[in-house]
Design an enzyme around this catalytic site. Structure first.
Site, mmCIF file in Angstrom:
data_model
loop_
_atom_site.group_PDB
_atom_site.id
_atom_site.type_symbol
_atom_site.label_atom_id
_atom_site.label_comp_id
_atom_site.label_asym_id
_atom_site.label_seq_id
_atom_site.Cartn_x
_atom_site.Cartn_y
_atom_site.Cartn_z
ATOM 1 C CD GLU A 54 -7.718 -28.814 -37.347
ATOM 2 O OE1 GLU A 54 -8.708 -29.214 -37.989
ATOM 3 O OE2 GLU A 54 -6.866 -28.027 -37.822
ATOM 4 C CB ALA A 160 -17.473 6.692 -52.569
ATOM 5 C CG LEU A 209 -5.635 -0.178 -58.952
ATOM 6 C CD1 LEU A 209 -5.906 -1.056 -60.165
ATOM 7 C CD2 LEU A 209 -6.944 0.345 -58.373
#
Length: 345
Positions: A54, A160, A209
């Protein structure tokens, strides 16, 4: 005058997405200011701790058009805040600029707001409409809503597997998905607060990672190591990224390497999520291995699963996790197929 509230709310949601990965644990918020069906200002929450949407939208209104605010409608996908945190309350800013009509996507679940912003605007004489594209507004900030409503991080599972349902080979690194999915995975990592893997994944693959193949916005690394048997020479112990080792043993923490103890005899998933919640980690991306993923599936403590199916086969491989859901979407990525599952809907 007729107002196409849904049209301008969609624009708010588009703008809000620009804050993906940079505003968490705050929500993604976009804001549009319209006068006589003309957009005169817009903005989005850009950075955690920075001005809210805003503020940016009001500031974007040209000085010569500031008087138009008194006959304008302000659209925002999440209720304006009404308290002073890292920034002043947006509800008061709107009132100060005498914007007469406010359209809101959804109420803020944060107890510090939770309807008080709407109440403050209404008591100041603003016309307030709530619930325009409410489902889409909640979906955009599903991590934020899960955090406050379920008191835990938003949980995303990813793996996967081959077409014969295998996730890899025991004690051996076997690439299953293609290079496009690797880049996509790094993008996903950069969007979440932390990434969680099990002991075997780290000992076999020695992963970093991180999100080095995307934008270097790395998640906190979480590693499950019940017996503290992982070698300190592995990448996850390099202290380059904040890392938490969840274990059943007691060990002293050091900077960027925290040891957290849980009881591995009961509700492992629930205890992990509680520890992450205590550390203000709003979402967790779980990449393996199969046992850890199945633990979260069986516990029911998950929200999304992103599963790549590759055209290869591994007859002697490790069985992939079993998920009893129907995919909500399927996408082809070169020779891989991505299935997206949703839970707790």
């Amino acid at each position: 005058m007729q107002f196409d509230d849904a049209l301008y709310m969609r624009r708010c949601l588009e703008l809000a997405l620009n804050g993906s990965g940079t505003v968490a644990p705050n929500p993604m918020v976009g804001c549009v200011i319209v006068n006589e069906n003309n957009i005169i200002g817009e903005g989005f929450h850009q950075l955690f701790g920075g001005p809210h949407a805003e503020v940016h939208a009001i500031q974007s209104v040209h000085d010569g058009n500031k008087s138009l605010l008194q006959n304008a409608t302000l659209y925002v996908n999440l209720e304006p805040c009404s308290h002073t945190g890292k920034t002043p309350p947006c509800s008061q800013l709107i009132i100060d600029h005498q914007i007469p009509r406010i359209v809101i996507g959804t109420i803020d679940p944060n107890p510090l707001v939770a309807g008080s912003g709407i109440k403050q605007l209404a008591e100041a004489g603003c016309k307030v409409k709530v619930g325009v594209l409410e489902t889409a507004s909640k979906e955009l900030n599903r991590r934020f809503f899960t955090w406050f409503e379920k008191k835990r991080p938003y949980v995303i599972l990813k793996w996967a597997q081959t077409i014969d349902g295998k996730i890899g080979l025991k004690d051996q690194t076997v690439p299953v998905s293609n290079h496009y999915t690797k880049s996509l995975t790094h993008k996903w990592r950069s969007e979440e607060a932390c990434i969680l893997v099990g002991t075997n994944t780290v000992s076999t693959d020695n992963p970093k990672l991180d999100a080095r193949h995307w934008n270097q916005r790395h998640p906190v690394r979480i590693v499950l190591d019940q017996q503290l048997r992982l070698s300190p020479t592995l990448h996850v112990f390099d202290k380059s990224i904040p890392t938490i080792i969840i274990t059943g043993q007691i060990k002293e923490s050091v900077p960027n390497l925290e040891y957290v103890t849980i009881d591995f005899k009961s509700d492992i998933a629930g205890q992990i999520l509680q520890k992450l919640y205590e550390r203000n980690l709003q979402s967790v991306f779980i990449e393996g291995g199969a046992l850890l993923l199945q633990t979260f599936i069986d516990s029911g403590c998950w929200d999304e699963a992103r599963v790549f199916i590759a055209p290869s086969i591994l007859p002697a491989g490790i069985n992939a996790p079993q998920i009893n859901e129907i995919p909500v979407s399927t996408t082809e990525i070169e020779d891989n197929t991505l299935h997206l599952y949703r839970h707790n809907q």
